[in-house]
Design a protein around this motif. Structure first.
Motif, PDB file in Angstrom:
ATOM      1  N   LEU A 172       0.824  -1.210   0.000  1.00  0.00           N
ATOM      2  CA  LEU A 172       0.000   0.000   0.000  1.00  0.00           C
ATOM      3  C   LEU A 172       0.859   1.261   0.000  1.00  0.00           C
ATOM      4  CD1 LEU A 172      -2.970  -0.752   2.429  1.00  0.00           C
ATOM      5  CD2 LEU A 172      -3.121  -0.053   0.035  1.00  0.00           C
ATOM      6  N   ILE A 173       1.885   1.269   0.836  1.00  0.00           N
ATOM      7  CA  ILE A 173       2.781   2.434   0.896  1.00  0.00           C
ATOM      8  C   ILE A 173       3.444   2.649  -0.455  1.00  0.00           C
ATOM      9  CG2 ILE A 173       4.907   3.327   1.926  1.00  0.00           C
ATOM     10  CD1 ILE A 173       4.123   1.733   4.481  1.00  0.00           C
ATOM     11  N   MET A 174       3.970   1.575  -1.009  1.00  0.00           N
ATOM     12  CA  MET A 174       4.735   1.652  -2.251  1.00  0.00           C
ATOM     13  C   MET A 174       3.865   2.135  -3.417  1.00  0.00           C
ATOM     14  SD  MET A 174       6.761  -1.519  -3.932  1.00  0.00           S
ATOM     15  CE  MET A 174       5.266  -2.530  -3.818  1.00  0.00           C
ATOM     16  N   PRO A 210       9.637   9.882  -0.695  1.00  0.00           N
ATOM     17  CA  PRO A 210       9.017   8.696  -1.310  1.00  0.00           C
ATOM     18  C   PRO A 210       9.990   7.854  -2.133  1.00  0.00           C
ATOM     19  CG  PRO A 210       7.509  10.553  -1.449  1.00  0.00           C
ATOM     20  CD  PRO A 210       8.802  11.091  -0.903  1.00  0.00           C
ATOM     21  N   ARG A 211      10.916   8.497  -2.816  1.00  0.00           N
ATOM     22  CA  ARG A 211      11.891   7.743  -3.604  1.00  0.00           C
ATOM     23  C   ARG A 211      12.808   6.918  -2.704  1.00  0.00           C
ATOM     24  NH1 ARG A 211      13.803  11.854  -8.535  1.00  0.00           N
ATOM     25  NH2 ARG A 211      11.690  12.250  -9.369  1.00  0.00           N
ATOM     26  N   MET A 212      13.142   7.478  -1.556  1.00  0.00           N
ATOM     27  CA  MET A 212      13.995   6.726  -0.630  1.00  0.00           C
ATOM     28  C   MET A 212      13.254   5.527  -0.049  1.00  0.00           C
ATOM     29  SD  MET A 212      16.151   9.718   1.333  1.00  0.00           S
ATOM     30  CE  MET A 212      14.806  10.878   1.571  1.00  0.00           C
ATOM     31  N   LEU A 213      11.952   5.697   0.222  1.00  0.00           N
ATOM     32  CA  LEU A 213      11.157   4.585   0.718  1.00  0.00           C
ATOM     33  C   LEU A 213      11.041   3.478  -0.337  1.00  0.00           C
ATOM     34  CD1 LEU A 213       8.269   6.491   2.575  1.00  0.00           C
ATOM     35  CD2 LEU A 213      10.058   5.085   3.613  1.00  0.00           C
ATOM     36  N   LEU A 214      10.883   3.881  -1.595  1.00  0.00           N
ATOM     37  CA  LEU A 214      10.811   2.892  -2.670  1.00  0.00           C
ATOM     38  C   LEU A 214      12.122   2.126  -2.782  1.00  0.00           C
ATOM     39  CD1 LEU A 214       9.350   1.624  -5.062  1.00  0.00           C
ATOM     40  CD2 LEU A 214      10.134   3.527  -6.479  1.00  0.00           C
ATOM     41  N   GLN A 215      13.217   2.838  -2.622  1.00  0.00           N
ATOM     42  CA  GLN A 215      14.524   2.179  -2.680  1.00  0.00           C
ATOM     43  C   GLN A 215      14.667   1.164  -1.549  1.00  0.00           C
ATOM     44  OE1 GLN A 215      17.748   4.945  -2.967  1.00  0.00           O
ATOM     45  NE2 GLN A 215      19.327   3.366  -3.069  1.00  0.00           N
ATOM     46  N   LYS A 216      14.144   1.489  -0.372  1.00  0.00           N
ATOM     47  CA  LYS A 216      14.177   0.540   0.748  1.00  0.00           C
ATOM     48  C   LYS A 216      13.332  -0.698   0.436  1.00  0.00           C
ATOM     49  CE  LYS A 216      13.893   1.911   4.983  1.00  0.00           C
ATOM     50  NZ  LYS A 216      13.446   2.570   6.239  1.00  0.00           N
ATOM     51  N   SER A 217      12.205  -0.488  -0.239  1.00  0.00           N
ATOM     52  CA  SER A 217      11.348  -1.625  -0.600  1.00  0.00           C
ATOM     53  C   SER A 217      12.052  -2.549  -1.588  1.00  0.00           C
ATOM     54  CB  SER A 217      10.029  -1.119  -1.211  1.00  0.00           C
ATOM     55  OG  SER A 217       9.274  -0.401  -0.264  1.00  0.00           O
ATOM     56  N   LEU A 218      12.826  -1.965  -2.469  1.00  0.00           N
ATOM     57  CA  LEU A 218      13.559  -2.765  -3.450  1.00  0.00           C
ATOM     58  C   LEU A 218      14.619  -3.642  -2.792  1.00  0.00           C
ATOM     59  CD1 LEU A 218      13.976  -0.039  -6.211  1.00  0.00           C
ATOM     60  CD2 LEU A 218      12.676  -2.158  -6.473  1.00  0.00           C
ATOM     61  N   GLN A 219      15.075  -3.257  -1.609  1.00  0.00           N
ATOM     62  CA  GLN A 219      16.095  -4.023  -0.894  1.00  0.00           C
ATOM     63  C   GLN A 219      15.510  -4.725   0.331  1.00  0.00           C
ATOM     64  OE1 GLN A 219      19.042  -4.235  -2.365  1.00  0.00           O
ATOM     65  NE2 GLN A 219      18.308  -2.808  -3.933  1.00  0.00           N
ATOM     66  N   ASN A 220      14.189  -4.822   0.410  1.00  0.00           N
ATOM     67  CA  ASN A 220      13.522  -5.424   1.565  1.00  0.00           C
ATOM     68  C   ASN A 220      13.909  -6.893   1.726  1.00  0.00           C
ATOM     69  OD1 ASN A 220      10.985  -6.607   3.092  1.00  0.00           O
ATOM     70  ND2 ASN A 220      10.938  -4.385   3.354  1.00  0.00           N
ATOM     71  N   GLN A 221      13.865  -7.370   2.960  1.00  0.00           N
ATOM     72  CA  GLN A 221      14.184  -8.783   3.212  1.00  0.00           C
ATOM     73  C   GLN A 221      13.164  -9.723   2.582  1.00  0.00           C
ATOM     74  OE1 GLN A 221      14.606  -9.349   7.409  1.00  0.00           O
ATOM     75  NE2 GLN A 221      16.609  -8.325   7.501  1.00  0.00           N
ATOM     76  N   SER A 222      11.927  -9.262   2.444  1.00  0.00           N
ATOM     77  CA  SER A 222      10.866 -10.093   1.871  1.00  0.00           C
ATOM     78  C   SER A 222      10.997 -10.173   0.355  1.00  0.00           C
ATOM     79  CB  SER A 222       9.493  -9.520   2.235  1.00  0.00           C
ATOM     80  OG  SER A 222       8.478 -10.149   1.481  1.00  0.00           O
ATOM     81  N   LEU A 223      11.062 -11.390  -0.162  1.00  0.00           N
ATOM     82  CA  LEU A 223      11.130 -11.600  -1.608  1.00  0.00           C
ATOM     83  C   LEU A 223       9.892 -11.032  -2.289  1.00  0.00           C
ATOM     84  CD1 LEU A 223      11.976 -12.886  -4.300  1.00  0.00           C
ATOM     85  CD2 LEU A 223      11.043 -15.050  -3.470  1.00  0.00           C
ATOM     86  N   VAL A 224       8.735 -11.205  -1.668  1.00  0.00           N
ATOM     87  CA  VAL A 224       7.488 -10.710  -2.250  1.00  0.00           C
ATOM     88  C   VAL A 224       7.549  -9.203  -2.426  1.00  0.00           C
ATOM     89  CG1 VAL A 224       5.002 -10.464  -1.891  1.00  0.00           C
ATOM     90  CG2 VAL A 224       6.132 -12.617  -1.316  1.00  0.00           C
ATOM     91  N   VAL A 225       8.013  -8.501  -1.412  1.00  0.00           N
ATOM     92  CA  VAL A 225       8.080  -7.043  -1.471  1.00  0.00           C
ATOM     93  C   VAL A 225       9.083  -6.597  -2.531  1.00  0.00           C
ATOM     94  CG1 VAL A 225       8.676  -4.955  -0.187  1.00  0.00           C
ATOM     95  CG2 VAL A 225       7.342  -6.771   0.909  1.00  0.00           C
ATOM     96  N   ARG A 226      10.224  -7.257  -2.596  1.00  0.00           N
ATOM     97  CA  ARG A 226      11.229  -6.885  -3.615  1.00  0.00           C
ATOM     98  C   ARG A 226      10.669  -7.071  -5.019  1.00  0.00           C
ATOM     99  NH1 ARG A 226      14.656 -10.256  -0.731  1.00  0.00           N
ATOM    100  NH2 ARG A 226      15.145 -11.518  -2.576  1.00  0.00           N
TER     101      ARG A 226
END
Length: 432
Positions: free
Chosen positions: A85-87, A98-114
């Protein structure tokens, strides 16, 4: 309202991180998994997304520490629903949090989120997010280092689509050190197609020239069977688009379909986009070989069509068309379009003539051979359709259909009393 949303986010983070919260906070909780799924509580994120689309809204979000809460929620274990939802709600047109948050999502521990974050970059591409080439291309290249093949494959898919725009292609080429560091991942995930695109730019040609074996290996692969595989790829795509029954079976009644066939990059066509590439192509001495295949009517039809696609991709370039003119190949293609007894060859010729007509010299030569071109659509047709052989199908002897003849060819190999004979008879009838 913004203050209340900020408090709502903070409470959810406290609950998920098992901090001490009051009983009232637990009762007022609106962002539990069940609430997000079944209520309109997700609309709070839509409001936050609207705020993030302008500088004043971003300042308000900073004032109430909303980005801190969003960052904490992005790290919650087991809350992929909130992360998604955030992304997908935030606006990324301004260079801000927002761009920094998206970058964090791209490196998230969860495979689904990445994976979802990588796929969301395709949404941003199609939505025309600002400065895509400046910041998103680098994020996509970084995703090539991911340990999961699905994420790498999705990153390649987005990069392939993004490189339809010249500025994105140039930005990708500028990431040369990161690309060369991930060559193994590129090759393992069919990234060769993406690298072939580099050849259409001088900077890309020079980059791949420094990778000594790439060009030589690719030319050998294409000459061996790559030009035939290219035909299969295009004709299968045409079948998917033109066959309504295939769509219904493969896509399902509710699936979205793309009613266009996008030509995959052709090694020879990409080389023909630059002067250095044309010279490299000329030095390879492969062009006369493809022309010989085209002239030889005893060669398999699919090889002749493969040669047509090679020549057509070269001829669509203003530089490449001059290379074709040295071999008088346009007249050969026109004659094949009008006289070849195999209709699939004629149809391919029609596509190739259209590609050649996209250049000024190509359209001029085609006009000399009786074909006129629309310079808006780049479609070329015979000037005199009444006398043109292109619209005439020569008479031929009907040899029957496979469904009629197949059982006759197979059945005599069994005795009449053999049950296999009866089975084959029924199968032959069903295939009629």
């Amino acid at each position: 309202l913004v203050r209340e949303i900020a408090e709502l986010f903070r409470i959810e983070v406290d609950i998920e991180t098992k901090k001490n919260v009051s009983q009232k906070a637990l009762q007022d909780r609106l962002l539990s998994k069940d609430s997000v799924l079944k209520t309109l509580s997700r609309a709070y994120f839509t409001l936050i997304g609207t705020l993030s689309s302008n500088k004043a809204g971003l300042e308000i979000m900073r004032q109430y520490a909303i980005f801190d809460s969003l960052g904490s929620m992005s790290e919650l274990s087991g809350r992929e629903d909130l992360k998604d939802l955030i992304m997908t709600s935030l606006d990324y047109n301004l260079p801000a949090e927002p761009r920094m948050l998206l970058q964090k999502s791209l490196q998230n521990q969860s495979l689904v989120v990445r994976f979802l974050a990588t796929r969301h970059l395709k949404v941003l591409l199609r939505a025309g997010v600002k400065d895509f080439s400046d910041w998103v291309i680098k994020l996509l290249v970084k995703q090539l280092e991911d340990t999961d093949n699905k994420v790498v494959s999705m990153a390649l898919e987005v990069l392939n689509e993004a490189c339809d725009e010249v500025e994105n292609l140039e930005a990708l080429i500028q990431c040369e050190p990161m690309i060369l560091a991930n060559l193994n991942a590129l090759f393992a995930q069919q990234g060769t197609e993406l690298m072939i695109r580099f050849l259409s730019r001088n900077s890309g040609f020079e980059m791949l020239s420094r990778h000594a074996s790439f060009l030589q290996n690719e030319l050998q692969n294409w000459r061996k069977d790559g030009f035939v595989r290219y035909v299969h790829q295009i004709e299968e795509a045409l079948q998917r688009v033109l066959s309504s029954s295939w769509k219904a079976k493969a896509q399902g009644p509710s699936a979205k379909t793309d009613d266009a066939v996008h030509l995959p990059p052709n090694l020879y066509g990409e080389l023909a986009m630059t002067a250095k590439g044309c010279q490299y192509l000329s030095d390879s001495n492969q062009l006369p070989e493809y022309i010989d295949i085209l002239r030889d009517e005893t060669r398999p039809a699919i090889e002749r069509r493969g040669s047509l696609w090679v020549l057509g991709n070269i001829g669509k370039s203003p530089i490449g068309i001059d290379l074709l003119l040295q071999f008088n190949v346009i007249q050969l293609i026109v004659e094949m379009a009008e006289r070849d007894p195999i209709l699939s060859n004629r149809g391919t010729c029609y596509y190739i003539v259209g590609m050649i007509s996209s250049t000024t010299n190509g359209a001029r030569i085609l006009e000399e051979h009786g074909w006129v071109t629309s310079h808006i659509t780049h479609v070329s047709v015979p000037k005199d359709y009444k006398t043109s052989l292109f619209f005439r199908i020569p008479e031929y002897a009907h040899k029957g259909s496979w469904a009629v003849t197949s059982s006759d060819m197979v059945l005599p190999t069994f005795q009449k009393e053999d049950p296999r004979s009866e089975v084959l008879l029924y199968l032959g009838n069903l295939s009629n």
